[in-house]
Design a protein around this motif. Structure first.
Motif, short mmCIF file in Angstrom:
data_model
loop_
_atom_site.label_atom_id
_atom_site.label_comp_id
_atom_site.label_asym_id
_atom_site.label_seq_id
_atom_site.Cartn_x
_atom_site.Cartn_y
_atom_site.Cartn_z
N UNK A 1 -27.38 10.32 12.19
CA UNK A 1 -26.37 10.32 13.26
C UNK A 1 -26.92 10.92 14.56
N UNK A 2 -27.86 11.86 14.44
CA UNK A 2 -28.45 12.50 15.62
C UNK A 2 -29.60 11.67 16.19
N UNK A 3 -29.93 10.55 15.54
CA UNK A 3 -31.01 9.70 16.02
C UNK A 3 -32.39 10.14 15.59
N UNK A 4 -32.47 11.06 14.64
CA UNK A 4 -33.77 11.55 14.18
C UNK A 4 -34.33 10.73 13.01
N UNK A 5 -33.45 10.13 12.22
CA UNK A 5 -33.86 9.20 11.16
C UNK A 5 -33.75 7.80 11.72
N UNK A 6 -34.76 6.98 11.47
CA UNK A 6 -34.74 5.61 11.98
C UNK A 6 -33.81 4.70 11.17
N UNK A 7 -33.73 4.96 9.88
CA UNK A 7 -32.92 4.12 9.00
C UNK A 7 -31.79 4.94 8.40
N UNK A 8 -30.71 4.24 8.07
CA UNK A 8 -29.60 4.90 7.38
C UNK A 8 -30.09 5.42 6.03
N UNK A 9 -29.37 6.34 5.49
CA UNK A 9 -29.75 6.98 4.23
C UNK A 9 -29.67 5.98 3.08
N UNK B 1 -42.12 20.49 12.79
CA UNK B 1 -43.32 20.84 12.02
C UNK B 1 -43.30 20.03 10.73
N UNK B 2 -44.45 19.56 10.25
CA UNK B 2 -44.47 18.72 9.04
C UNK B 2 -43.93 19.41 7.79
N UNK B 3 -43.91 20.75 7.75
CA UNK B 3 -43.40 21.45 6.57
C UNK B 3 -41.90 21.76 6.68
N UNK B 4 -41.31 21.43 7.81
CA UNK B 4 -39.88 21.63 8.03
C UNK B 4 -39.12 20.60 7.18
N UNK B 5 -38.22 21.06 6.32
CA UNK B 5 -37.48 20.17 5.43
C UNK B 5 -36.77 19.08 6.22
N UNK B 6 -36.24 19.39 7.37
CA UNK B 6 -35.54 18.39 8.18
C UNK B 6 -36.49 17.28 8.62
N UNK B 7 -37.70 17.65 9.01
CA UNK B 7 -38.69 16.65 9.42
C UNK B 7 -39.11 15.78 8.23
N UNK B 8 -39.21 16.38 7.06
CA UNK B 8 -39.55 15.61 5.86
C UNK B 8 -38.47 14.59 5.55
N UNK B 9 -37.21 15.00 5.69
CA UNK B 9 -36.11 14.07 5.43
C UNK B 9 -36.10 12.91 6.42
N UNK B 10 -36.62 13.13 7.61
CA UNK B 10 -36.66 12.06 8.62
C UNK B 10 -37.70 11.00 8.27
N UNK B 11 -38.74 11.35 7.54
CA UNK B 11 -39.86 10.44 7.27
C UNK B 11 -39.60 9.45 6.15
N UNK B 12 -38.82 9.84 5.17
CA UNK B 12 -38.70 9.03 3.96
C UNK B 12 -37.63 7.95 4.08
N UNK B 13 -37.97 6.73 3.64
CA UNK B 13 -37.01 5.64 3.65
C UNK B 13 -35.88 5.89 2.66
N UNK B 14 -36.25 6.37 1.49
CA UNK B 14 -35.25 6.67 0.46
C UNK B 14 -35.40 8.13 0.05
N UNK B 15 -34.28 8.72 -0.29
CA UNK B 15 -34.31 10.12 -0.72
C UNK B 15 -33.64 10.27 -2.08
N UNK B 16 -34.02 11.31 -2.78
CA UNK B 16 -33.40 11.68 -4.04
C UNK B 16 -32.33 12.71 -3.70
N UNK B 17 -31.08 12.37 -3.90
CA UNK B 17 -29.99 13.26 -3.53
C UNK B 17 -29.84 14.36 -4.58
N UNK B 18 -29.29 15.46 -4.14
CA UNK B 18 -29.01 16.56 -5.05
C UNK B 18 -28.42 17.72 -4.28
N UNK B 19 -27.87 18.65 -5.01
CA UNK B 19 -27.34 19.88 -4.44
C UNK B 19 -28.46 20.90 -4.47
N UNK B 20 -28.84 21.40 -3.29
CA UNK B 20 -30.00 22.27 -3.18
C UNK B 20 -29.72 23.52 -2.37
#
Length: 171
Positions: A107-115, A42-61
């Protein structure tokens, strides 16, 4: 941290609305979730959001496993346990690193690019809305429910494995 409800209009109005709800409806519960995830694409699922972005802002959440949240919040409200209405942080008690979860997705093949991490200074200067990592205290919710939450990494692994399995069967 001391809450800063007046820094941005959204925060101010959200807090004001919560207080009005609690004042007007004495038997109300407000469950605050953070970074909601589950095993459904689902587009609001945090995991799906992480799959879409080329770059992410890391943090403890703090994160919220939706399946567990739904079950526990329903049981809490429906119980005869005299749990007082109020505001509850309904998230896992152990926070997670965003980059670690993004690596699991790769690693699970859900993100196209490495982090690739977005340096915080670059993020702030790029014109994006300010973001922050946040760790919420879920002890009030756990105490009301009567049980400490489990390991969020186990829930994340299960959800990621299921999402990867769904992707494999849909190809």
């Amino acid at each position: 941290d001391v809450p800063n409800f007046t820094r941005f209009p959204y925060q101010h109005y959200k807090r004001t609305a919560e207080l009005e709800i609690l004042k007007s409806w004495k038997s109300s519960w407000i469950f605050r979730i953070r970074m909601p995830f589950n095993h459904l694409p689902h587009p609001r699922n945090w995991l799906m959001k992480l799959c879409k972005h080329d770059r992410i802002l890391d943090g403890l959440n703090s994160v919220t496993f939706l399946d567990q949240f739904c079950m526990r919040s329903f049981q809490l409200v429906m119980s005869d346990s005299r749990t007082p209405p109020g505001i509850y942080h309904a998230c896992e008690s152990t926070p997670v690193r965003t980059a670690q979860v993004a690596r699991m997705l790769f690693d699970a093949g859900l993100r196209k690019k490495a982090v690739e991490l977005f340096p915080a200074c670059d993020f702030a200067m790029s014109g994006h809305v300010p973001r922050s990592a946040a760790v919420l205290d879920s002890s009030k919710f756990e105490q009301a429910y009567g049980e400490k939450f489990g390991d969020p990494m186990a829930a994340l692994r299960w959800c990621i494995d299921n999402l990867a399995g769904q992707k494999a069967t849909s190809v």
